[in-house]
Design a protein around this motif. Sequence first.
Motif, short mmCIF file in Angstrom:
data_model
loop_
_atom_site.label_atom_id
_atom_site.label_comp_id
_atom_site.label_asym_id
_atom_site.label_seq_id
_atom_site.Cartn_x
_atom_site.Cartn_y
_atom_site.Cartn_z
N LYS A 153 -0.74 -11.91 -26.51
CA LYS A 153 -0.26 -12.19 -25.16
C LYS A 153 0.59 -13.46 -25.09
O LYS A 153 1.43 -13.60 -24.22
N LEU A 154 0.33 -14.39 -26.02
CA LEU A 154 1.08 -15.66 -26.00
C LEU A 154 2.51 -15.52 -26.49
O LEU A 154 3.35 -16.39 -26.25
N THR A 210 6.00 -16.56 -24.64
CA THR A 210 5.71 -17.13 -23.32
C THR A 210 6.11 -18.59 -23.29
O THR A 210 6.22 -19.24 -24.33
N ILE A 260 -0.53 -15.84 -17.36
CA ILE A 260 -0.11 -14.62 -18.08
C ILE A 260 -0.98 -13.46 -17.60
O ILE A 260 -0.49 -12.36 -17.35
N GLU A 261 -2.27 -13.70 -17.45
CA GLU A 261 -3.20 -12.65 -17.03
C GLU A 261 -3.02 -12.31 -15.55
O GLU A 261 -2.93 -11.15 -15.18
N LYS A 271 -0.45 -12.76 -13.62
CA LYS A 271 0.85 -12.17 -13.32
C LYS A 271 0.87 -10.67 -13.65
O LYS A 271 1.53 -9.89 -12.99
N SER A 272 0.13 -10.30 -14.66
CA SER A 272 0.12 -8.89 -15.07
C SER A 272 -0.98 -8.11 -14.36
O SER A 272 -1.23 -6.97 -14.70
N LEU A 298 0.08 -4.64 -16.75
CA LEU A 298 0.91 -4.67 -17.96
C LEU A 298 1.46 -6.07 -18.16
O LEU A 298 1.78 -6.76 -17.20
N TYR A 299 1.57 -6.44 -19.43
CA TYR A 299 2.16 -7.75 -19.73
C TYR A 299 3.68 -7.58 -19.84
O TYR A 299 4.19 -6.98 -20.78
N HIS A 309 6.17 -9.50 -20.50
CA HIS A 309 6.97 -10.12 -21.55
C HIS A 309 6.79 -9.43 -22.89
O HIS A 309 7.41 -9.81 -23.88
N LEU A 310 5.90 -8.42 -22.94
CA LEU A 310 5.67 -7.71 -24.21
C LEU A 310 6.21 -6.29 -24.10
O LEU A 310 6.49 -5.80 -23.00
N ILE A 322 -2.98 -4.17 -27.40
CA ILE A 322 -3.98 -5.03 -26.77
C ILE A 322 -5.15 -4.20 -26.26
O ILE A 322 -6.32 -4.49 -26.55
#
Lengths: 260, 305
Positions: free
Chosen positions: A17-18, A21, A88-89, A91-92, B91-92, B94-95, B103
């Motif tokens: 996930k990082l 970012t 990150i978490e 936002k998704s 969903l992420y 940036h990926l 994941i």
Amino acid sequence: MTALSFYISSIKNEFIKLKRTFAFWLTIISALLFPILFFIAYFLKHKTNTPEVGVNPWEKFMTIQIENSIPFFIPMFIVLITSLIMQIEHKSLGLKHLFALPIPKWSIYFGKLSIVIFAIITTYIYYYLAILLSGFLLGLIHPDLAFLNFQPEHLKYIKMLIISFVASLGIIGIQFWLSFRYKNFIVPLGIGMFLAIIGIIVSQAPQSIYFPYSFSVLSVSLGDKMPLILGVSSVTVFSVICFLVTSILGYIHIKNLNIK
Amino acid sequence: MEQLIVNTQNLNFSYNKTKQDIENLELKIPKGSIYGFLGPNGSGKSTTIRLLLGLLKKNSGSVVLFGETFNNKTRLKILNRVGALIENPSLYDHLNAVDNLRIAANYRQNIASNRINEVLEVVKLTDAKNKRIKEYSLGMKQRLGLAISLLSNPELIILDEPTNGLDPKGIIEMRTLIKDLNETYGTTIFISSHLLSEIERTCTHVGIIRNGKMIYQDTVASLKASKGSNIKLDIEVDKPIEALSILRNLKMENISLLDDFLQIEVKNKEEITGIIDVLRAEKINIYQVSIKNNLEELFLSLTEN
């Protein structure tokens, strides 16, 4: 599936996930910021900074740099990096998904907390390497600064950094809890920045040894005047206690939270 | 008795004290069914789904999935058999799709590595698998969300408004996909939607919720049967008032005029021809005759006060 395998898969995922970012780049930018400033200062004013014959230049270079940057900068950095990693978490919309997966909730909370701590430790390591590198470069460019003629006392400076890190654990626990709880990252960021500034202002008061946001300053500024508890610096003890208490309370709170 | 995959009893929940969001809800989803959970926006569909998955703490009642009561002890075991897509997919951005699936696969631990490509193929995202989610359209995101819920070959798939934001083609694809899963693997599927037409075409069972209360629950077939045997027609003619009086003279019941359309109820399709013949004999021009979707009306009458 064992507890360990849940924890490892959680950590593995946090690394994915990082990727790409800002949080990841922030660890590097933050680590380079002060070494670059000091490099420029020494580079431009190398005459005034040239040590007397036989004096180890690393001592002044390292001590001034660590004492003047770490105490004030680290709390701000922790507030920022913790909010960013949790963001990150948020936002998704990830929490509702994570909490509906067949994995224990503790592995999510502590997996993420571990990554935050890992990012902070990484920054300390980058920072230390950047100082060393900038010293060597200065030595190459201006041999009269004598950086190449002496060895830095690694143990001493690494100890300073470790003390500073342990003193910061308390606010890591608090900030992580806040960042996990509030989707809007202005909340943890605002509270954290405000308290970090208060922490610097009140650090002159003797009572500030009970205020976690002052610990980073105190761990450097008090020096020998640090009150001891069973032979250990009281700021270290309080910081570790604060970390353990807020992490556990934070987890219990998050575990029972309604995920909307 | 047929086996129930989901069974809730006296389920109660409220976000705050002023309003009861879910009231004595009894949700019964039979094994192998496609269960449509229907209700207007804000009626408690998502709240119910979150209660089933343990995201919200119920005030009282019980949630039983696969015959086991959902609690802290059975949580992992139950969730292992469920795949869920809750509202907007998580969903992420940036990926890319592969990382997002990786994941989810890592968390679940027991997913074979080629399964990621398999589910990408199922939702037709193979060509876009290395694109970042940022560049995805809403429909692609929805499909990737579905792919994530399919990863573990779950016995129960919960989809919260899966066709939200999809274009007509996407909606048809999603519908086909859901039916295929159900037919090929016997997967039980629970879909929430505020669109009746969606549920009608896909589902075998239906539950209608309003203000947190289940007001109807049965098979889609019996819902269709329950609306009575009469067929409702809309007829567009050039002289509606004249046509109305002609048909009234024939002693037909339930005739009315709405926005220049004649609305008539007939007992069977044969009567439709009769009506057309009568109107044509009187030189009335007919532009269209359409059979109204009675289910839609039933749904509205059930969900409106």
